[in-house]
Design a protein around this motif. Sequence first.
Motif, short mmCIF file in Angstrom:
data_model
loop_
_atom_site.label_atom_id
_atom_site.label_comp_id
_atom_site.label_asym_id
_atom_site.label_seq_id
_atom_site.Cartn_x
_atom_site.Cartn_y
_atom_site.Cartn_z
N LEU A 250 0.83 -1.20 0.00
CA LEU A 250 0.00 0.00 0.00
C LEU A 250 0.87 1.25 0.00
O LEU A 250 0.56 2.23 -0.71
CB LEU A 250 -0.92 0.00 1.23
N PHE A 251 1.98 1.24 0.79
CA PHE A 251 2.89 2.38 0.76
C PHE A 251 3.47 2.57 -0.64
O PHE A 251 3.62 3.69 -1.12
CB PHE A 251 4.05 2.15 1.75
N TYR A 252 3.81 1.47 -1.29
CA TYR A 252 4.36 1.53 -2.64
C TYR A 252 3.35 2.14 -3.61
O TYR A 252 3.70 3.01 -4.43
CB TYR A 252 4.76 0.12 -3.10
N LEU A 253 2.10 1.69 -3.53
CA LEU A 253 1.08 2.20 -4.45
C LEU A 253 0.86 3.70 -4.26
O LEU A 253 0.65 4.44 -5.23
CB LEU A 253 -0.23 1.45 -4.24
N THR A 261 -5.70 7.39 -1.80
CA THR A 261 -6.28 6.34 -0.95
C THR A 261 -7.57 5.82 -1.55
O THR A 261 -7.88 4.63 -1.43
CB THR A 261 -6.52 6.86 0.47
N LYS A 262 -8.33 6.68 -2.21
CA LYS A 262 -9.56 6.23 -2.86
C LYS A 262 -9.25 5.26 -4.00
O LYS A 262 -9.93 4.25 -4.18
CB LYS A 262 -10.35 7.43 -3.39
N GLU A 263 -8.21 5.56 -4.76
CA GLU A 263 -7.83 4.68 -5.86
C GLU A 263 -7.31 3.34 -5.34
O GLU A 263 -7.60 2.28 -5.91
CB GLU A 263 -6.76 5.35 -6.72
N PHE A 269 -10.67 -3.41 -3.17
CA PHE A 269 -12.03 -3.89 -2.93
C PHE A 269 -12.73 -4.36 -4.20
O PHE A 269 -13.50 -5.32 -4.16
CB PHE A 269 -12.89 -2.79 -2.29
N ARG A 270 -12.46 -3.69 -5.33
CA ARG A 270 -13.29 -3.91 -6.51
C ARG A 270 -12.56 -4.50 -7.71
O ARG A 270 -13.20 -5.01 -8.63
CB ARG A 270 -13.97 -2.60 -6.93
#
Length: 401
Positions: A250-253, A261-263, A269-270
Amino acid sequence: MTGVVLTINAGSSSIKFSVFEAAAHPQCRLIGQIEGLGASVHCKAVDGARKPLIDRVWPAGEGPDSHAAALAEIIGWLEEELPGVRVEGVGHRIVHGGRDHTKPVLIDDALVADLARLTPLAPLHQPHNLAGVAAAREHFPDAPQVACFDTAFHRTQAFVAESYALPRSYYEEGVRRYGFHGLSYEYVGRRLSEIAPLEAAGRVIIAHLGNGCSMAAVKGGRSVATTLGFSSLDGVPMGTRCGQIDPGVLFYLIDQKGMSTKEVADLLFRNSGLKGMSGLSHDLRVLETSDDPQAKDAIEHFVYRVRRETGSLAAALGGVDALVFTAGIGENAARVRARILGGLQWLGVTLDPAANDRNQTVISSADSKVKVFVIPTDEEAMIARHTIHLLGLGVPGRLIA
């Protein structure tokens, strides 16, 4: 006038509903679903004997486009199908009950506000669950509404099982493993106690494998450990959700890929899980018929993760007496079950291939040290039972709470 209990399980673009007699031993009168809200809406329902009652599809862009409109459509149809029926209570599946809600409760304004604050913990489910509550309260202002929580079943877990290795203050404020699919586990556990009481009283691993997936270690009917945690993203991969992932990703993304954070949330999730890995579909049935190598890789990863989690849960239990498959994949995907169990012979599992192919209740061989079951889940029946019990319906001399 006949008294009934209505159950509502509201998802992002669908509402599952059922009607049960308001009796101590309720019988299902009908069960159905309206799906595709805002797109191509499809409503279907069957009676208690699974005889088709309705199967209607609206043209694209027509039909109900909100939970309130969908529930109005459902109610109008129910009034035609069940004339003279009085709704004495409405039971709702609420995915997240937080740390405080450990059993079904009556719904009031304060509870709705409390549950709305938990939305960040279950963004795919909580808003739609509460939309179903709002719609039902509007349509049935005189009927008591009951919240039944997916997280409640797991509140029997010890601190070591539900805590994270963070400063204790985070645990106290609610950052902990909650677990989900509790209504399914509770129902399946009850059915197992009827089918195989000896095994049900022992060490059981239940695999709820569907579009949403989780697994639970249950000992003596109580949850000991589960694969889902703080949110509905942990554990095995699902239809569109990633399952367990290193937080460093997540840190990498965010830091290296520049994602918001929304992306990131939308990705995890989707657009992850079977859908993301295969690049084809979230539906296992589609992947099983595909020759695409990525589809095969997605299935292999799914099978591998279920095996790994089985080993972890077996360690939490100190051994296993029974393994239960349930939900859409667990109940119907015989080839996937066989591949999962083929890697669990070290645990004492021996499969009966013919029984597995026929989706029989017991799919392990007679000499298997661990009995393996396929038990269809019924969250609606569990919601109805909780609602009837809490409201005192069908019990002579007992008043509604």
